[in-house]
Design a protein around this motif. Sequence first.
Motif, PDB file in Angstrom:
ATOM      1  N   ILE A  59       0.831  -1.203   0.000  1.00  0.00           N
ATOM      2  CA  ILE A  59       0.000   0.000   0.000  1.00  0.00           C
ATOM      3  C   ILE A  59       0.869   1.258   0.000  1.00  0.00           C
ATOM      4  O   ILE A  59       0.529   2.264  -0.628  1.00  0.00           O
ATOM      5  N   ALA A  71       2.117   1.595  -3.564  1.00  0.00           N
ATOM      6  CA  ALA A  71       1.048   2.097  -4.420  1.00  0.00           C
ATOM      7  C   ALA A  71       0.886   3.606  -4.251  1.00  0.00           C
ATOM      8  O   ALA A  71       0.722   4.345  -5.231  1.00  0.00           O
ATOM      9  N   ARG A  72       0.954   4.070  -3.032  1.00  0.00           N
ATOM     10  CA  ARG A  72       0.810   5.511  -2.773  1.00  0.00           C
ATOM     11  C   ARG A  72       1.973   6.292  -3.367  1.00  0.00           C
ATOM     12  O   ARG A  72       1.775   7.346  -3.987  1.00  0.00           O
ATOM     13  N   LYS A 112       1.657   6.476  -7.113  1.00  0.00           N
ATOM     14  CA  LYS A 112       0.616   7.439  -7.495  1.00  0.00           C
ATOM     15  C   LYS A 112       1.105   8.871  -7.312  1.00  0.00           C
ATOM     16  O   LYS A 112       0.860   9.739  -8.160  1.00  0.00           O
ATOM     17  N   GLU A 137       3.321   9.874 -10.265  1.00  0.00           N
ATOM     18  CA  GLU A 137       2.767   9.824 -11.621  1.00  0.00           C
ATOM     19  C   GLU A 137       2.920  11.128 -12.404  1.00  0.00           C
ATOM     20  O   GLU A 137       3.245  11.098 -13.601  1.00  0.00           O
ATOM     21  N   TRP A 189      -1.514  -5.619  -5.977  1.00  0.00           N
ATOM     22  CA  TRP A 189      -2.099  -4.472  -5.268  1.00  0.00           C
ATOM     23  C   TRP A 189      -1.494  -3.173  -5.785  1.00  0.00           C
ATOM     24  O   TRP A 189      -2.198  -2.182  -6.029  1.00  0.00           O
ATOM     25  N   ARG A 206      -0.110  -2.600  -8.709  1.00  0.00           N
ATOM     26  CA  ARG A 206      -0.497  -2.393 -10.096  1.00  0.00           C
ATOM     27  C   ARG A 206      -1.899  -1.800 -10.205  1.00  0.00           C
ATOM     28  O   ARG A 206      -2.203  -1.036 -11.131  1.00  0.00           O
ATOM     29  N   GLN A 207      -2.778  -2.141  -9.283  1.00  0.00           N
ATOM     30  CA  GLN A 207      -4.155  -1.657  -9.329  1.00  0.00           C
ATOM     31  C   GLN A 207      -4.263  -0.160  -9.045  1.00  0.00           C
ATOM     32  O   GLN A 207      -5.271   0.460  -9.388  1.00  0.00           O
ATOM     33  N   HIS A 208      -3.208   0.408  -8.437  1.00  0.00           N
ATOM     34  CA  HIS A 208      -3.335   1.777  -7.928  1.00  0.00           C
ATOM     35  C   HIS A 208      -2.406   2.791  -8.577  1.00  0.00           C
ATOM     36  O   HIS A 208      -2.521   3.989  -8.288  1.00  0.00           O
ATOM     37  N   THR A 209      -1.481   2.367  -9.439  1.00  0.00           N
ATOM     38  CA  THR A 209      -0.578   3.338 -10.047  1.00  0.00           C
ATOM     39  C   THR A 209      -0.204   2.912 -11.458  1.00  0.00           C
ATOM     40  O   THR A 209      -0.099   1.714 -11.765  1.00  0.00           O
ATOM     41  N   THR A 210      -0.003   3.914 -12.314  1.00  0.00           N
ATOM     42  CA  THR A 210       0.487   3.670 -13.668  1.00  0.00           C
ATOM     43  C   THR A 210       1.976   3.948 -13.788  1.00  0.00           C
ATOM     44  O   THR A 210       2.525   3.871 -14.894  1.00  0.00           O
TER      45      THR A 210
END
Length: 402
Positions: free
Chosen positions: A218, A221-222, A225, A228, A249, A251-255
């Motif tokens: 997590i 992911a933050r 993001k 980005e 997890w 991959r679902q939240h950041t490109t």
Amino acid sequence: MKIINCKVIVTCPGRNFVTVKIETDEGVYGIGDATLNGRELAVVSYLEDHLFPCLIGRDPQQIEDIWQYMYRGAYWRRGPVTMAAIGGIDIALWDIKGKIAGLPLYELLGGRSRDGVMVYGHANGVDIEETVDEVAKYIDLGYKAIRAQSGVPGIPSIYGVTEDKMFYEPADEGLPAENVWSTEKYMNHTPKLFEKLREKFGFEHHLLHDAHHRLTPIQAARLGKDLEPYRLFWLEDVVPAENQENFRWIRQHTTTPLAVGEVFNSIHDCQQLFSEQLIDYIRATVVHAGGITHFRRIANLADLYNVRTGCHGPTDLSPVCMGAALHFDTWVPNFGIQEYMRHTEQTDEVFPHDYSFKDGYLYAGSAPGHGVDIDEKLAARYPYKRAYLPVNRLEDGTLYNW
């Protein structure tokens, strides 16, 4: 042609390197890098006590059979010590085959896929301002891609930041150094670094960053993001990769593109990451992934899932590894980028090579084999020195990932 002698050369021209030399009855020899930073002598023992006796009398041109013999014949497979030893031998055998054929190594793999290999350098500073200045220096040197690392307020020392800006060596003589780590301070600070870099230099150059296995999914992911807007080329090693499901997890939240793999030593370490398309770049090294023979399989599997290569290329692997990696990079169709940490003048003297740098690209030479040799007399002047990579502790004293 038969293998008549195998030996290990351990030398320390600023840091320890483990070099395999395989000699044949026709006078042709090959060398390979088998360095494992902080565990060098474990690989030496594996080579001398377990693998070398099995090579004497074999045909060095039977690379695939020898690789399978060393891997499958051990029963206890994989692991960094085993694969570094196999990798060192495999690189030396490919070097011999190139010399027999009179061809550079990339020709044996299938020929050039590109003229030059785009590389990235390491810019770092004690604070954002110094890191910005260091990035500017790499741009002036012609780099198209730069990894940026900065000191973090409240953390006395941190991975990737060093007084010696060009020749980073994290290992310390004696016992391991103990660093202090705070994920919260790091995550608050890092986006500010890249905001400043893009403000200063725009988007013309590729920027990369290494989190060095220190985040939870997590948190990763933050951070991805938050970064980005600054369009990183990649965000590297955000979590320890033993649990590959962590990347689902993230991959679902950041490109933000993700890279991992410098501690991988087998195709099995990355199979799920590829098949579920959880990463964008595989960063295994030619040495630690069991040599060119096995790394080629990893790259071929990666290509099926649009994953590109980004070979680990630190100063704690010798120019032999860099030479082999460059020939691999010159051939591999799904190439992404090559890490390039420059070796010291001492190291380059011990390992003469024919690769060269110009305008952000490295160029593999045209000498038969991988184009890197070792000056054994000079190497003998630099005896082994025990050294360890640091360890990390959280601010409350808990041992953590370095």
